[in-house]
Design a protein around this motif. Structure first.
Motif, PDB file in Angstrom:
ATOM      1  N   GLN A 224       1.045  -1.314   0.087  1.00 40.85           N
ATOM      2  CA  GLN A 224       0.009  -0.004   0.019  1.00 40.85           C
ATOM      3  C   GLN A 224       0.782   1.127   0.184  1.00 40.85           C
ATOM      4  O   GLN A 224       1.798   1.258   0.932  1.00 40.85           O
ATOM      5  CB  GLN A 224      -0.959  -0.197   1.414  1.00 40.85           C
ATOM      6  CG  GLN A 224      -2.163   0.794   1.156  1.00 40.85           C
ATOM      7  CD  GLN A 224      -2.950   0.479   2.356  1.00 40.85           C
ATOM      8  OE1 GLN A 224      -2.240   0.501   3.563  1.00 40.85           O
ATOM      9  NE2 GLN A 224      -4.224   0.392   2.178  1.00 40.85           N
ATOM     10  N   GLY A 225       0.672   2.029  -0.830  1.00 40.95           N
ATOM     11  CA  GLY A 225       1.222   3.419  -1.013  1.00 40.95           C
ATOM     12  C   GLY A 225       2.578   3.290  -1.817  1.00 40.95           C
ATOM     13  O   GLY A 225       3.098   4.281  -2.163  1.00 40.95           O
ATOM     14  N   ILE A 226       2.920   2.318  -2.377  1.00 45.80           N
ATOM     15  CA  ILE A 226       4.051   2.051  -3.291  1.00 45.80           C
ATOM     16  C   ILE A 226       3.256   2.031  -4.725  1.00 45.80           C
ATOM     17  O   ILE A 226       2.672   1.053  -4.663  1.00 45.80           O
ATOM     18  CB  ILE A 226       4.785   0.874  -2.924  1.00 45.80           C
ATOM     19  CG1 ILE A 226       5.170   0.911  -1.495  1.00 45.80           C
ATOM     20  CG2 ILE A 226       5.903   0.684  -3.912  1.00 45.80           C
ATOM     21  CD1 ILE A 226       6.088  -0.282  -1.311  1.00 45.80           C
ATOM     22  N   THR A 227       3.616   2.787  -5.474  1.00 46.67           N
ATOM     23  CA  THR A 227       2.863   2.511  -6.982  1.00 46.67           C
ATOM     24  C   THR A 227       3.900   1.474  -7.879  1.00 46.67           C
ATOM     25  O   THR A 227       5.184   1.659  -8.036  1.00 46.67           O
ATOM     26  CB  THR A 227       3.145   3.692  -7.770  1.00 46.67           C
ATOM     27  OG1 THR A 227       2.758   4.748  -7.078  1.00 46.67           O
ATOM     28  CG2 THR A 227       2.248   3.864  -9.050  1.00 46.67           C
ATOM     29  N   ILE A 228       3.164   0.580  -8.263  1.00 49.71           N
ATOM     30  CA  ILE A 228       3.942  -0.778  -8.887  1.00 49.71           C
ATOM     31  C   ILE A 228       3.699  -0.416 -10.301  1.00 49.71           C
ATOM     32  O   ILE A 228       2.403  -0.271 -11.009  1.00 49.71           O
ATOM     33  CB  ILE A 228       3.368  -1.951  -8.410  1.00 49.71           C
ATOM     34  CG1 ILE A 228       3.335  -2.293  -7.175  1.00 49.71           C
ATOM     35  CG2 ILE A 228       3.838  -2.963  -9.293  1.00 49.71           C
ATOM     36  CD1 ILE A 228       4.717  -2.139  -6.476  1.00 49.71           C
ATOM     37  N   SER A 229       4.798  -0.615 -11.087  1.00 56.76           N
ATOM     38  CA  SER A 229       4.884  -0.426 -12.756  1.00 56.76           C
ATOM     39  C   SER A 229       4.643  -1.847 -13.455  1.00 56.76           C
ATOM     40  O   SER A 229       4.016  -1.842 -14.480  1.00 56.76           O
ATOM     41  CB  SER A 229       5.689   0.563 -12.990  1.00 56.76           C
ATOM     42  OG  SER A 229       6.972  -0.502 -12.755  1.00 56.76           O
ATOM     43  N   SER A 230       5.041  -2.712 -12.793  1.00 55.61           N
ATOM     44  CA  SER A 230       5.062  -3.836 -13.511  1.00 55.61           C
ATOM     45  C   SER A 230       5.059  -5.325 -12.643  1.00 55.61           C
ATOM     46  O   SER A 230       5.687  -5.223 -11.601  1.00 55.61           O
ATOM     47  CB  SER A 230       6.043  -4.174 -14.879  1.00 55.61           C
ATOM     48  OG  SER A 230       7.334  -4.228 -14.194  1.00 55.61           O
ATOM     49  N   ILE A 231       4.324  -6.482 -12.908  1.00 52.78           N
ATOM     50  CA  ILE A 231       4.362  -7.563 -12.129  1.00 52.78           C
ATOM     51  C   ILE A 231       4.413  -8.494 -13.120  1.00 52.78           C
ATOM     52  O   ILE A 231       4.696  -8.823 -14.302  1.00 52.78           O
ATOM     53  CB  ILE A 231       2.983  -7.690 -11.662  1.00 52.78           C
ATOM     54  CG1 ILE A 231       1.648  -7.868 -12.733  1.00 52.78           C
ATOM     55  CG2 ILE A 231       2.617  -6.712 -10.837  1.00 52.78           C
ATOM     56  CD1 ILE A 231       0.304  -8.225 -12.326  1.00 52.78           C
ATOM     57  N   VAL A 239       6.429 -11.182  -8.241  1.00 52.07           N
ATOM     58  CA  VAL A 239       7.573 -10.288  -8.260  1.00 52.07           C
ATOM     59  C   VAL A 239       6.846  -9.027  -8.753  1.00 52.07           C
ATOM     60  O   VAL A 239       5.803  -9.035  -9.681  1.00 52.07           O
ATOM     61  CB  VAL A 239       8.547 -10.342  -9.260  1.00 52.07           C
ATOM     62  CG1 VAL A 239       9.724  -9.293  -9.282  1.00 52.07           C
ATOM     63  CG2 VAL A 239       9.288 -11.641  -9.275  1.00 52.07           C
ATOM     64  N   ALA A 240       6.828  -7.694  -8.048  1.00 55.26           N
ATOM     65  CA  ALA A 240       6.280  -6.287  -8.214  1.00 55.26           C
ATOM     66  C   ALA A 240       7.364  -5.358  -8.428  1.00 55.26           C
ATOM     67  O   ALA A 240       8.115  -5.464  -7.522  1.00 55.26           O
ATOM     68  CB  ALA A 240       5.328  -6.260  -7.235  1.00 55.26           C
ATOM     69  N   LEU A 241       7.389  -4.697  -9.602  1.00 51.86           N
ATOM     70  CA  LEU A 241       8.364  -3.633  -9.689  1.00 51.86           C
ATOM     71  C   LEU A 241       7.974  -2.360  -9.548  1.00 51.86           C
ATOM     72  O   LEU A 241       6.997  -1.954 -10.312  1.00 51.86           O
ATOM     73  CB  LEU A 241       9.081  -3.704 -11.074  1.00 51.86           C
ATOM     74  CG  LEU A 241      10.298  -2.941 -11.550  1.00 51.86           C
ATOM     75  CD1 LEU A 241      11.281  -3.344 -10.743  1.00 51.86           C
ATOM     76  CD2 LEU A 241      10.695  -3.004 -13.139  1.00 51.86           C
ATOM     77  N   SER A 242       8.477  -1.484  -8.555  1.00 52.42           N
ATOM     78  CA  SER A 242       7.851  -0.182  -8.447  1.00 52.42           C
ATOM     79  C   SER A 242       8.402   0.766  -9.303  1.00 52.42           C
ATOM     80  O   SER A 242       9.448   0.632 -10.110  1.00 52.42           O
ATOM     81  CB  SER A 242       7.988   0.119  -6.866  1.00 52.42           C
ATOM     82  OG  SER A 242       9.534   0.618  -6.860  1.00 52.42           O
ATOM     83  N   THR A 243       7.904   1.769  -9.244  1.00 58.75           N
ATOM     84  CA  THR A 243       8.178   3.044 -10.311  1.00 58.75           C
ATOM     85  C   THR A 243       9.631   3.565  -9.890  1.00 58.75           C
ATOM     86  O   THR A 243       9.973   4.194 -10.569  1.00 58.75           O
ATOM     87  CB  THR A 243       7.062   4.264 -10.117  1.00 58.75           C
ATOM     88  OG1 THR A 243       6.721   4.436  -8.960  1.00 58.75           O
ATOM     89  CG2 THR A 243       5.840   3.640 -11.019  1.00 58.75           C
ATOM     90  N   SER A 244       9.871   3.450  -8.459  1.00 61.77           N
ATOM     91  CA  SER A 244      11.150   3.904  -8.276  1.00 61.77           C
ATOM     92  C   SER A 244      12.263   2.748  -8.327  1.00 61.77           C
ATOM     93  O   SER A 244      13.374   2.951  -8.130  1.00 61.77           O
ATOM     94  CB  SER A 244      11.131   4.382  -6.638  1.00 61.77           C
ATOM     95  OG  SER A 244      10.432   3.429  -5.872  1.00 61.77           O
TER      96      SER A 244
END
Lengths: 278, 505
Positions: A224-231, A239-244
């Protein structure tokens, strides 16, 4: 642009006459202008400018590629292949044919388990056909993508709504941009960057701290609170990759797939038996 | 382009085991043994080696014939589209989890039958199994090939593919056919590893240490096939694993622990408040009428006095026999805890890390409810199934319980009759009858056959339990306990302990 591949070649899926194991990236020279590749255990699907091609184990299905058009969006698992055809409909390869799957917009029926049995799909065919006979109009749902595993199929329509077993999934939140399917669970990413998981959680693959099963998509609270760009999803891990640029992993680690040390590291690998020259 | 070296043609490997063992024995004698190792294997005479090798060859041959026959049938089937081809197998194929503890709740205690049990006359139920469509690609992995390298890749690919199937869903729902495929694939992999080792020994290029590592790899592959595969008769994996155990052990550095040779004394205290009556070798009819039929537990004395195990089962003996074998270990104080888990270790590792030299503050490790006697049939030779266990309708199932002091089995009951035989060490056991159930179970239990009550915990936490009536006892080596079905029991070990349980219905 060069194409290289490595790994299991026991069915000749990478290079037809090559050794059963390619332990180093090997140039694939016999295919020109490859723009898309889908991989399963025993076969590979290639898309070139000239059309689709399958190499490796075929399970007696020889006319498959001829019936596929260039514009199709494909999803492939070891035992199944599904696609979005040029009309935006979901088609599934079964018994040597591409069969159209029918879906309906409302949840008149309860959504059952997430993997459609052939019987369920056939039942819905009959219902859909009879309904269309009565009303003479069926607003065709246009799909943008489909995601399959051997025992699950999730279709995504142009509004970002997910369907399984012919009916929408019980999720009323934001639009979904992509879905990933594991052996016993599913993951979805909304356009807001929220990760949802559902299905069996016996190996921690739901990422919610429990080992139970959930029937409807739930957000992964820890992200929650982390923006994920791809999974991405493996058989039993995620695996989830965040925008950062941070990668988050959860699920099963018995082979070290989460990047932590695992017992399996200590077992001699098959490559220990071979010496190779590269 | 990267490619594998050209393989030699595969020879008839019937003499492989004999040659390999001879060469290993020779190399062990000529090189300096690594400091701190046990001397296992070095005093074996030539005659014993040849005898072992002969037995190994025979069982390999039987296993190979089964594998080749199976593969030819599969290749015949790949051209047909039928899905259901019934196979009749001579094994009773109940499915259970490899370490059945959790499955107590799930599958009402069905277990795999043993494999090479000589005390059970022809206990086999025909078990139909079916090919399903998703097994067809597997046939392509199965080609027995003259090119050994390719066969190795195919066999391992087959195991990987099948392993995924075995891990999907609940263990007891996995079709027995996939487990059979895993057994055959393991036999193929072990066969190939043996051939490689033979080649390596003739070539003389590798070090002795590398050969010991190969032996350990062979034993690991056998155990993997035994753990996840299906129970089949005359499984060559048993023979090969026990043949190479002593050499496999030499691949791991282990310090000798002289304390292990000492007799085991009762270390922890336990007070017996309501002793259970005992009987010395009751006649079979008395046992059936007074205890089994009336659901009355009893401490049995003298029923296993003749067991060689009472004299032989010590930690050093177990290490020599099976130190390199992989066993499943339960880690955590009790299986109702959230931190409880299961892991796979070699027996040597387990005995050192969890039994003889546990680190302070480390969680307990318990080799519990494992069919060790099926995995290592030589241990079966050290005991005899008590006659009382044959008074039911089905053959008794054996499990081994090996652990340090302080292991706890929380209060639970099982659906079958049970005779628990204490072979090494001491255990404290408390028993509650079935009619005490309302006082034992909390309102919303997680597992219907297990209570979360802490039997020896603070009494104030479990007020209801204090009103329940119970019997308790301490089991010493050579003593046994009969527990009727659905009788609550709680067990705590008071020392290093090795027990064998016999379940029957």
């Amino acid at each position: 642009m060069a194409l290289v591949a490595c790994g299991l070649n026991a069915n000749g899926q990478i290079t037809p006459a090559g050794p059963p194991l390619l332990c180093c990236p090997t140039p694939v020279r016999d295919k020109k202008d490859v723009c898309e590749v889908h991989i399963a255990c025993s076969h590979i699907l290639w898309k070139t400018n000239a059309g689709w091609q399958i190499t490796g184990y075929r399970n007696l299905d020889y006319s498959l590629e001829e019936e596929m058009a260039q514009g199709w969006k494909i999803s492939m698992s070891e035992m199944r292949m599904a696609a979005i055809n040029d009309d935006g409909a979901v088609v599934l390869r079964e018994k040597g044919q591409w069969r159209k799957l029918f879906f309906q917009r409302d949840t008149a029926m309860d959504s059952r388990n997430l993997g459609p049995s052939v019987q369920q799909v056939e039942d819905q065919d009959r219902i859909a056909e009879s309904e269309s006979n009565v009303h003479h109009t069926t607003s065709q749902i246009k799909f943008s993508s489909v995601f399959v595993e051997d025992n699950s199929l999730i279709a995504l329509d142009e509004d970002g709504k997910m369907y399984s077993s012919g009916v929408p999934l019980p999720y009323g939140g934001s639009r979904i941009s992509v879905v990933e399917v594991g052996k016993e669970h599913c993951m979805a990413l909304t356009t807001d960057g929220v990760v949802l998981t559902w299905g069996s959680g016996m190996r921690g693959q739901l990422g919610n701290g429990e080992l139970c099963q959930i029937d409807r998509p739930e957000p992964v609270e820890s992200l929650q609170g982390i923006t994920i760009s791809s999974i991405a999803s493996g058989g039993w891990h995620c695996v989830a990759l965040s925008t950062s640029g941070d990668a988050y992993m959860w699920g099963w680690n018995e082979s070290g797939q989460l990047g932590f040390p695992a017992k399996a590291d200590q077992e001699a690998s098959i490559l220990g038996t071979f010496s190779h020259r590269c | 382009m990267c490619s594998l070296p050209k393989p030699a043609n595969i020879d008839n490997n019937r003499d492989a085991e004999g040659e390999i063992l001879q060469k290993l024995a020779e190399s062990t004698k000529t090189e300096e043994p690594v400091v701190g190792k046990n001397r296992a294997g070095e005093t074996t005479t030539q005659a014993t080696l040849q005898e072992r090798a002969k037995r190994g060859r025979e069982s390999e041959a039987r296993g190979e014939r089964g594998l080749i026959k199976r593969t030819r049938e599969e290749e015949a089937h790949t051209d047909e589209e039928d899905e259901a081809k019934p196979l009749v197998l001579s094994s009773s194929g109940h499915a259970s989890s490899p370490t059945g503890r959790r499955s107590r709740e799930e599958n009402g205690f069905k277990d795999d039958e043993g494999t090479t049990d000589r005390t059970r006359p022809g206990a086999s139920n025909s078990y139909p199994s079916h090919f399903t469509e998703d097994m067809l690609p597997v046939a392509k992995f199965c080609g027995i090939s003259l090119r050994r390298r390719e066969a190795a890749v195919s066999a391992n690919a087959l195991l990987d593919y099948t392993w995924q199937k075995l891990n999907t869903g609940h263990w007891q729902d996995v079709p027995i056919t996939w487990r059979l495929v895993f057994t055959w694939g393991s036999i193929a992999v072990v066969h190939i590893l043996l051939a490689d080792l033979q080649l390596s020994l003739s070539g003389g290029a590798n070090t002795t240490q590398a050969h010991f590592s190969s032996a350990a790899e062979i034993v690991r592959a056998c155990d993997r096939g035994l753990l996840m595969g299906a129970p089949v008769g005359d499984n060559p994996l048993h023979k090969v694993a026990s043949l190479f155990n002593s050499h496999a052990r030499l691949s791991a550095t282990m310090a000798d622990l002289p304390a292990e040779a000492l007799p085991v004394a009762q270390q922890d205290k336990a007070t017996v408040h309501f002793p259970l009556p005992s009987g010395r070798c009751p006649p079979l009819d008395r046992f059936l009428l007074n205890y089994m039929n009336k659901s009355v537990p009893v401490k049995l004395l003298g029923i296993v006095d003749h067991w060689p195990a009472l004299k032989m089962w010590r930690i050093p003996y177990l290490r020599e026999l099976a130190g390199a074998r992989t066993v499943p270990v339960e880690v955590g104080a009790r299986y109702t805890d959230s931190t409880w888990s299961q892991t796979l270790l070699t027996l040597d590792e387990y005995l050192t890390r969890y039994v003889s030299q546990p680190a302070a503050g480390a969680p307990t490790g318990y080799l519990a409810q494992h069919q060790l006697l099926d995995q290592i049939p030589e241990l079966r030779d050290d005991l005899l199934v008590p006659d009382y266990c044959h008074l039911g309708e089905e053959e008794p199932r054996l499990h081994a319980w090996l652990g340090p002091r302080g292991t706890v089995s929380p209060l639970h009951h099982d659906p079958d009759h049970n005779i628990l035989v204490q072979v090494l060490g001491y255990k404290y056991i408390r028993l509650y009858a079935e009619d005490q159930s309302p006082l034992c179970i909390p309102p919303r239990p997680l597992l219907s056959n297990t209570s979360q009550a802490e039997i020896e915990g603070p009494q104030a936490d479990w007020p209801l339990l204090q009103q329940a009536q119970y019997h308790d006892l301490i089991l010493a080596p050579g003593e046994s306990l009969y527990i009727p079905p659905r009788y609550w029991h709680y067990v705590r070990s008071l020392s290093t302990s090795f027990s064998v349980s016999f379940w029957w219905r």
